[in-house]
Design a protein around this motif. Sequence first.
Motif, short mmCIF file in Angstrom:
data_model
loop_
_atom_site.label_atom_id
_atom_site.label_comp_id
_atom_site.label_asym_id
_atom_site.label_seq_id
_atom_site.Cartn_x
_atom_site.Cartn_y
_atom_site.Cartn_z
N ASN A 1 -16.33 31.36 24.43
CA ASN A 1 -17.01 32.54 25.34
C ASN A 1 -17.12 33.40 23.95
OD1 ASN A 1 -17.94 34.80 26.35
ND2 ASN A 1 -16.66 35.13 27.75
N GLU A 2 -18.38 33.83 23.43
CA GLU A 2 -18.54 34.51 22.21
C GLU A 2 -17.82 35.87 22.21
OE1 GLU A 2 -20.16 33.71 19.64
OE2 GLU A 2 -20.50 31.65 20.35
N VAL A 3 -17.76 36.55 23.59
CA VAL A 3 -17.04 37.79 23.61
C VAL A 3 -15.48 37.75 23.44
CG1 VAL A 3 -16.87 39.80 25.04
CG2 VAL A 3 -18.97 38.75 25.13
N CYS A 4 -14.81 36.75 24.16
CA CYS A 4 -13.57 36.56 24.24
C CYS A 4 -12.79 35.88 23.11
CB CYS A 4 -13.06 35.63 25.51
SG CYS A 4 -11.30 35.40 25.78
N ARG A 5 -13.12 34.64 22.87
CA ARG A 5 -12.40 34.09 21.62
C ARG A 5 -11.11 33.83 21.76
NH1 ARG A 5 -16.35 30.73 20.07
NH2 ARG A 5 -18.09 31.68 18.78
N ALA A 6 -10.32 33.81 23.00
CA ALA A 6 -9.13 33.84 22.87
C ALA A 6 -8.37 32.34 22.62
CB ALA A 6 -8.72 34.00 24.67
N ARG A 7 -7.11 32.52 21.98
CA ARG A 7 -6.58 31.23 22.00
C ARG A 7 -5.41 31.00 22.68
NH1 ARG A 7 -6.43 30.76 15.37
NH2 ARG A 7 -8.61 31.00 14.84
#
Length: 111
Positions: A101-107
């Motif tokens: 997701n371009e907004v989130c980018r969570a790892r």
Amino acid sequence: MEFCPTCGMLAQYELPNMSQPGRFFCPQCPYVCNIEPKVKIKKKYELVTKQIDPVIENDDFKNAATTEAKCPQCGYGKAAFQQFQTRSADEPMTTFYWCMNEVCRARWRED
């Protein structure tokens, strides 16, 4: 532990008595080492922390394979992943995910 520099015998500790400071003495020879009651620090050193390079950078996920994995932060259903051997060889590999997701980018990771 303190050892006698003359004969190598283990020195014994004697408690401070009246005006005499505590001391180490050798039970075999006449060696005596008085213990000073105060220690003075002459120099102060500033500890420098070493920079740590990241194990996984953003560029590592550009060419990574994608899979259907639900992001724990935004709930998006697609993520890039890579596997690394972070523990001993007889343990399973650790999978690192990156939300697509371009907004989130969570790892996140799964051991």
